[in-house]
Design an enzyme around this catalytic site. Structure first.
Site, short mmCIF file in Angstrom:
data_model
loop_
_atom_site.label_atom_id
_atom_site.label_comp_id
_atom_site.label_asym_id
_atom_site.label_seq_id
_atom_site.Cartn_x
_atom_site.Cartn_y
_atom_site.Cartn_z
N LYS A 86 0.84 -1.20 0.00
CA LYS A 86 0.00 0.00 0.00
C LYS A 86 0.88 1.25 0.00
O LYS A 86 2.08 1.19 0.25
CB LYS A 86 -0.91 0.00 1.23
N TYR A 116 15.76 31.02 5.32
CA TYR A 116 14.57 31.74 5.76
C TYR A 116 14.57 31.92 7.27
O TYR A 116 14.84 30.99 8.03
CB TYR A 116 13.30 30.98 5.35
#
Length: 360
Positions: free
Chosen positions: A34, A254
């Protein structure tokens, strides 16, 4: 120059499947593929796991994609079907399904199908997510045994919630609940996933459902998968795209959250959260360049990270950077970030290329 790439080692995948055979020799293996095989590529991984007895997926769309790719072995929908409209597709494509709710049971009872479906009644032994509560389980099981659309005998499954915490006592209670219900019932049994395979051999039963350990990653917080004889299959890499001189006292990135304590050289790596590298990775998280670990400096950007190469570094543009892999485990990166290894390997984005090798 390559940018973010996840290199998947098929040989490691095959090794891990064989290792599970050694740990659970009396059980069939449900190879859980999955979520794009935990980020490793569902179709390619499923073909690599060709010696598995069957496959496990979460969604019907995943099962249909496997069938379209030529996978013919049994496939089980671990979350079950979501709508009565799905049932004809389960019959057409010979899919097995978990059944965990009264709505699903009623849909099976009311459907007109050309042939019955192999089902796994899901018992809630303590996970409290999906499953039939023990006090309702006998009546639920009886209705399944009487349903014309269900292959007999009815199989029974459950799922551990704390298999990775052997001292908690929870798994023993779940096993006791499971055993009390399954006693005397003829169907196949399945309760052990990765943690259960590693730590609870008494839970192996007819089928085991390995997920993350198939890919060489540990379900445990305190042990890498290598401790149990598994090999990491994914190496997440990129390359340096700049090497810069940087002065002591200057910030990076940043928010200016990291300040260099010395004159140094910084490397800029072409990878960021837009590729699936964790945005939450703090300064100090290691990457591997030319055989040595160097720390992340500053915030993770969408497309880049910056690392402190050191004042005497000889690294150059184009050098490979390993974000995680056999030589720098994803479990270690997870510990730095506060995320789980499950999350890190499954969050890689479509921009990250998948390449397959048959390496050592």
């Amino acid at each position: 120059m390559k940018t973010a790439t996840a290199v998947i080692n098929r040989r490691a995948l095959r090794h891990n499947l064989q290792r599970i055979r050694q740990l659970a020799p009396g059980s069939q293996i449900v190879a859980v593929v999955k979520a794009n095989a935990y980020g490793h590529g569902m179709i390619e991984s499923a073909h690599t796991f060709c010696d598995a007895d069957c496959y496990g997926v979460a969604r019907l769309s995943e099962a249909l994609a496997l069938r379209a790719a030529g996978i013919t072995k049994p496939i089980v929908l671990l979350e079950g079907f979501f709508s009565a409209d799905d049932l004809p597709l389960l019959v057409e494509h010979q899919l097995e399904t978990a059944v965990h709710s009264l709505e699903q049971l009623a849909a099976l009872e009311q459907a007109t199908l050309p042939q019955p479906i192999r089902v796994w009644m899901k018992l809630d032994t303590g996970m409290h997510r999906l499953g039939v509560l023990p006090e309702h389980a006998d009546a639920f099981w009886q209705r399944l045994t009487e349903c014309r659309n269900v292959v007999q005998p009815v199989n029974i499954m459950s799922h551990f919630c704390r298999a990775d915490e052997p001292e908690a006592g929870t798994t023993e209670r779940q096993l006791a609940c499971f055993d009390a219900f399954t006693q005397g019932k003829p169907g196949a049994q399945s309760i052990a996933a990765s943690g259960g395979i590693l730590l609870w051999p008494q839970a192996h039963r007819d089928r085991v459902r390995p997920g993350i350990i198939l890919y060489g990653v540990s379900p445990l917080d305190n042990e890498d998968a290598a401790h149990f004889g598994f090999q990491p299959a994914m190496t997440f890499t990129s390359h340096l795209i700049a090497v810069r001189e940087h002065k002591a006292g200057e910030t990076v990135g940043y928010g200016g959250t990291w300040t260099s304590p010395r004159d140094t050289r910084l490397g800029v790596v072409a990878v960021g959260y837009g590729d699936g590298y964790p945005r939450c990775a703090p300064a100090g998280t290691p990457v591997l360049i030319n055989g040595r670990e160097v720390p992340l400096s500053g915030r993770v950007s969408m497309d880049m990270i910056t690392v402190d190469l050191g004042p005497d570094a000889q690294d150059k543009v184009g050098d490979e950077v390993i974000l995680w892999g056999p030589t720098l485990s994803v479990e270690r990166i997870a510990a730095h970030t506060g995320a789980s290894a499950y999350e890190l390997i499954t969050r890689l984005t479509q921009r990250t290329a998948l390449e397959y090798v048959d390496g050592e």
